[in-house]
Design an enzyme around this catalytic site. Structure first.
Site, PDB file in Angstrom:
ATOM      1  N   LYS A 215       0.845  -1.193   0.000  1.00 47.00           N
ATOM      2  CA  LYS A 215       0.000   0.000   0.000  1.00 47.00           C
ATOM      3  C   LYS A 215       0.881   1.244   0.000  1.00 47.00           C
ATOM      4  CE  LYS A 215      -1.630   2.802   2.927  1.00 47.00           C
ATOM      5  NZ  LYS A 215      -1.772   4.070   2.156  1.00 47.00           N
ATOM      6  N   GLY A 267       7.793   5.070   7.660  1.00 49.29           N
ATOM      7  CA  GLY A 267       6.927   6.223   7.860  1.00 49.29           C
ATOM      8  C   GLY A 267       7.216   6.889   9.185  1.00 49.29           C
ATOM      9  N   SER A 268       6.244   7.594   9.703  1.00 45.15           N
ATOM     10  CA  SER A 268       6.436   8.343  10.941  1.00 45.15           C
ATOM     11  C   SER A 268       6.494   7.411  12.149  1.00 45.15           C
ATOM     12  CB  SER A 268       5.297   9.348  11.130  1.00 45.15           C
ATOM     13  OG  SER A 268       4.091   8.674  11.462  1.00 45.15           O
ATOM     14  N   GLY A 272       4.181   4.124  13.150  1.00 44.95           N
ATOM     15  CA  GLY A 272       4.889   2.891  13.474  1.00 44.95           C
ATOM     16  C   GLY A 272       4.479   2.340  14.826  1.00 44.95           C
ATOM     17  N   CYS A 323      13.868  11.012   5.955  1.00 44.95           N
ATOM     18  CA  CYS A 323      13.944  10.583   7.352  1.00 44.95           C
ATOM     19  C   CYS A 323      15.352  10.713   7.914  1.00 44.95           C
ATOM     20  CB  CYS A 323      13.448   9.142   7.493  1.00 44.95           C
ATOM     21  SG  CYS A 323      14.196   8.000   6.324  1.00 44.95           S
ATOM     22  N   GLU A 420      11.180  15.971  14.662  1.00 51.65           N
ATOM     23  CA  GLU A 420      11.404  15.852  13.225  1.00 51.65           C
ATOM     24  C   GLU A 420      10.440  16.780  12.498  1.00 51.65           C
ATOM     25  OE1 GLU A 420      11.929  12.269   9.989  1.00 51.65           O
ATOM     26  OE2 GLU A 420      10.225  12.156  11.352  1.00 51.65           O
TER      27      GLU A 420
END
Length: 840
Positions: A215, A267-268, A272, A323, A420
């Site tokens: 996805k 991802g973030s 997660g 990232c 971040e």
């Protein structure tokens, strides 16, 4: 190749607009020496979109699947806001269809000869190369990043990964002979590197014989869909790679599907953590590559001009939506002002604009919501009194753009320093000494990457080793290659993408079957509750002395204390629990551990960790041999104690002692044989893989094989320089506690081995909740396994649990080997470029 040919023709849409913006005369251009537009044609992408009527469904089982009546997303070009097409908002039945196709395909794909899988992956690499221009332009238009980046970085890295893992597919039956495919992989990737991060998951998964349902992010699905088409063109069997599109909730449906065997997520950190909780107790494997706040450290011995260009690549590459972006600039105080001035001067020449203009340094932010988030961070810095510098001499008036930003005069606790931002924003702080630089670099909950800038190689390597992050670049930043794994420490996640280390994320031990626990609901608020012990007068087995004048005299009471910090300690609450024989008679008492005991043990473990990590591997091996020697001297004593506790035969218990000694020898041998290797990347220089210790590990041992299970878990952890807080068998702990005197008289430093006793689940609760334990191993119940995985999400610590299943500890295949090495180490890759004699 049509895409390449089309790139030289006139561009009807975005590129035509870029050309029209230039109104300078030739004389003006010579006077100003400014850049002219260099637009890349988008006509082939536009034609591909038109071929699909600008409406995309899922790609499942080798073909498009576009059920009627579904809601859709509008896909916009961030650089100009124009709608490119629509993609489908998937629903639960779409997940069901895709996973079913992947499961069916796995039965044949996993059984193909390694050479056949290698040919398929090689074919994908070749076909991506054939369509490289199409992919590059599409990715730029879909994401907003510059075409120069997609052409020169993203797509070549994608191709490199497929070639690299075609090789691993070929070698999988020898290099990974003790491992097998997991099954169906649910991949979820973000919008910042849509195709590249997809490939980092797809290529190793296919190499090991898995099938994939992927996805992509709802903003940037197009390159994933195009890749699915290209894989079909390359001859990949239907169902091996499937793409489904939808919302974040739709991604959770994929992760939660009972027939998805592993979740691979980038991802973030927040998402997660949600996925870790969602998959807790299901038996699914999971890898998480999450956020970062990577330091960019400049010493006064650095080439400052090169470091300035390094900053440009570190933070303004892909608009800072990386990232591993070097978003925290640390500059030695002696050159801080000079470096900041150079950086500001560089920004006055920075060009921000159309993603398809090849003269641009930076493109567009992916979406207005992300641009607003970046602006909110910057405003918070202004509100705190920081100095914000933004160069906007060349800045578009339309499109989702944000200027490259430098923030100075910030505090270490400032929001922009700690969080971040995920945008083109750099924060800068000075430091005085190398120790202070390392302290500032590690003062973060993240640990993904970092870079060190100095001409002093000795200083660079020492600092690189001290930074707690998975990738460190020396005099460079944001270098990636298929041969070197990428992934983080701490709340940057766990697992690696790339290299041989990346294969283990898509494999399971050959002896193992995927656990499928019942995953029943548990009351997290009440888990681990325990009631302390009371007197056991009715069941006592009172020891008495035998022989001589003391015959029949009661033996002196011996209640086992805890062992931490190199000494025996009383339990905080002074409660004890009775340890009984196989016949139910109380034979001894041990301390009942609680939260404070866990806290004390973790504290001394962290004090011991730096020194233990610096010990020579040879020294750690000698300690293992010493433990084996002392158990050998008391072999019969340990066997008798095991027999009394478990009721097993004398021969069986003697065999367990012998196996424990063998296991100590096995791990002693690995003390100096698993330090790492040199990775064969495309870098002109050395990329050094180091197997670093995980840190402080909380271990809760199984009840079966009370001595062998304890040794099998303790030995690999400490021999690879970790410190442990270990809880022996809850019902048969005495064999482990009898090692106290051995530990006290060995050379093992206090705090390396710390032993607590009591209720396994009660202690597991406090170990996994502790914010400064890096990994928890739990060998107990289904419910306990689920609790450990669920709560570990709070600070994204690693876990290793058994879901209530027993393992044959006496079997070398299950009781030792690569699986244990994987659990006791984490990979750091240090990139060291060369070029003094020959230019790269």
């Amino acid at each position: 190749m049509a895409a390449t040919t089309g790139a030289t023709s006139s561009a009807p849409s975005q590129s035509a607009t870029v050309a029209a913006e230039s109104t300078e005369s030739i004389a003006d251009i010579f006077a100003s020496m400014s850049y002219g537009p260099a637009p890349e044609a988008d006509n082939v992408v536009q034609a591909w979109l038109e071929d699909k009527k600008r409406a995309f469904g899922h790609f499942i089982d080798g073909k498009y699947h576009q059920p009627a009546g579904r809601k859709v997303y509008e896909v916009k070009n961030p650089a100009n806001g124009k709608v490119l097409c629509t993609t489908m908002r998937g629903e639960s039945e779409d997940v069901e269809l895709a996973v079913k196709a992947a499961r069916k395909a796995h039965t044949t794909w996993s059984k193909l000869a390694p050479h056949v899988r290698a040919r398929h992956i090689y074919s994908i690499a070749r076909h991506v190369q054939k369509h490289a221009r199409l992919f590059s332009v599409l990715e730029s238009m879909d994401n907003g990043k510059t075409f120069r980046e997609t052409r020169d970085a993203d797509i070549p890295i994608v191709v490199r990964h497929f070639y690299h893992y075609a090789g691993w597919a070929q070698l999988s039956d020898t290099e990974m002979r003790n491992w097998k495919s997991i099954g169906v992989i649910g991949g979820i990737v973000p919008w910042n590197f849509p195709l590249m991060l997809l490939t980092w998951k797809l290529a190793p998964a296919l190499a090991m014989g898995n099938t994939v349902v992927l996805k992509p992010a709802s903003y940037t699905s197009l390159s994933a869909i195009l890749l699915a088409e290209v894989c079909a063109e390359a001859g990949l069997p239907p169902g091996v790679f499937n793409v489904v599109t939808g919302s974040g909730a739709f991604g959770s449906m994929l992760a939660a599907h009972p027939d998805v065997d592993k979740v691979a997520f980038t991802g973030s950190t927040l998402v997660g953590q949600k996925l870790r909780k969602l998959t807790a107790g299901t038996g699914k494997k999971i890898s998480l590559e999450l956020g970062g706040k990577s330091p960019f450290i400049v010493f006064d011995s650095a080439d400052l001009d090169s470091a300035v260009e390094g900053v440009v690549n570190a933070i303004w590459f892909n608009q800072g939506q990386v990232c591993s972006a070097g978003s925290k600039l640390l500059v030695q105080e002696t050159v801080y002002d000079k470096f900041i001035d150079k950086l500001k001067e560089r920004l006055t020449h920075f060009r921000v604009g159309s993603s398809l203009d090849k003269t641009m340094d930076m493109g567009a932010i992916v979406d207005e919501s992300q641009r607003a988030s970046v602006e909110e961070f910057v405003q918070s810095a202004r509100d705190e009194g920081a100095e914000v510098y933004q160069a906007s001499a060349c800045f578009p008036s339309a499109g989702c753009f944000y200027p490259p930003t430098l923030i100075t005069k910030v505090q270490t606790v400032s929001k922009v320093v700690q969080e971040e931002i995920f945008g083109p924003v750099l924060v800068a702080l000075p430091f005085r000494t190398a120790k202070e630089a390392v302290s500032l670099a590690n003062n973060t909950r993240y640990g993904l990457a970092g870079s060190v800038w100095t001409e002093n190689v000795s200083l660079a390597l020492e600092v690189a080793l001290l930074i707690k992050a998975g990738a460190i670049w020396v005099n460079a930043h944001n270098l990636f290659d298929a041969a070197a794994g990428f992934g983080g420490y701490k709340e940057s996640g766990f697992g690696r993408d790339g290299g041989k280390e990346g294969l283990y994320e898509y494999a399971m031990p050959r002896w193992e079957e995927r656990p499928r626990p019942s995953n029943e609901e548990i009351d997290y608020s009440k888990f681990g509750a325990t009631l302390q012990g009371r007197p056991t007068y009715a069941d006592n087995l009172l020891p008495v002395l035998e022989g001589g004048s003391a015959a029949g005299v009661p033996a002196i009471d011996h209640t086992y204390k805890f062992y931490y910090g190199g000494a025996q300690k009383r339990p905080d609450a002074t409660y004890v629990r009775a340890i009984k024989t196989s016949e139910g008679k109380a034979m001894a008492h041990v301390g009942e551990g609680n939260r404070k005991d866990v806290r004390n043990a973790v504290e001394v473990a962290h004090k011991a960790a730096p020194g233990w990590g610096k010990r020579a591997a040879y020294n750690r091996a000698q300690i293992m041999y010493y433990l084996a020697e002392n158990i050998e001297l008391r072999r019969q004593e340990f066997a008798d104690r095991l027999s009394l506790q478990t009721g097993r035969t004398a021969d069986s218990c003697l065999n367990e002692v012998s196996l424990s000694i063998q296991r100590l020898f096995y791990w002693a041998a690995y003390a100096d044989k698993y330090g790492g290797t040199v990775q064969e990347t495309t870098l002109y220089g050395a990329t050094v893989k180091i197997h670093e210790p995980v840190g402080v590990i909380g271990i809760l041992c199984p009840d079966e094989y009370p001595l062998l299970g304890f040794v099998s878990l303790l030995a690999p952890a400490i021999v690879r320089a970790n410190c442990v807080v270990i809880v022996p068998s809850e019902i048969h702990p005495l064999s482990a506690l009898d090692l106290y005197q051995v530990f006290e008289t060995s050379d093992i430093p206090g705090g390396v081995v710390n032993i607590l006793t009591g209720s396994k689940d009660h202690l597991a609760k406090y170990l996994v909740e502790h914010q400064d334990i890096q990994s928890v191993w739990y060998f107990g119940s289904e419910a306990g396994s689920k609790y450990v995985e669920y709560v570990s999400a709070e600070n994204v610590k690693r876990t290793w649990v058994n879901y209530g299943l027993s393992r044959k500890w006496e079997d070398p295949e299950q009781g030792e080997g690569e699986e244990f090495l994987y659990q006791v180490t984490q990979v750091k890759n240090i990139w060291i470029p060369m070029g003094d004699i020959f230019a790269n």
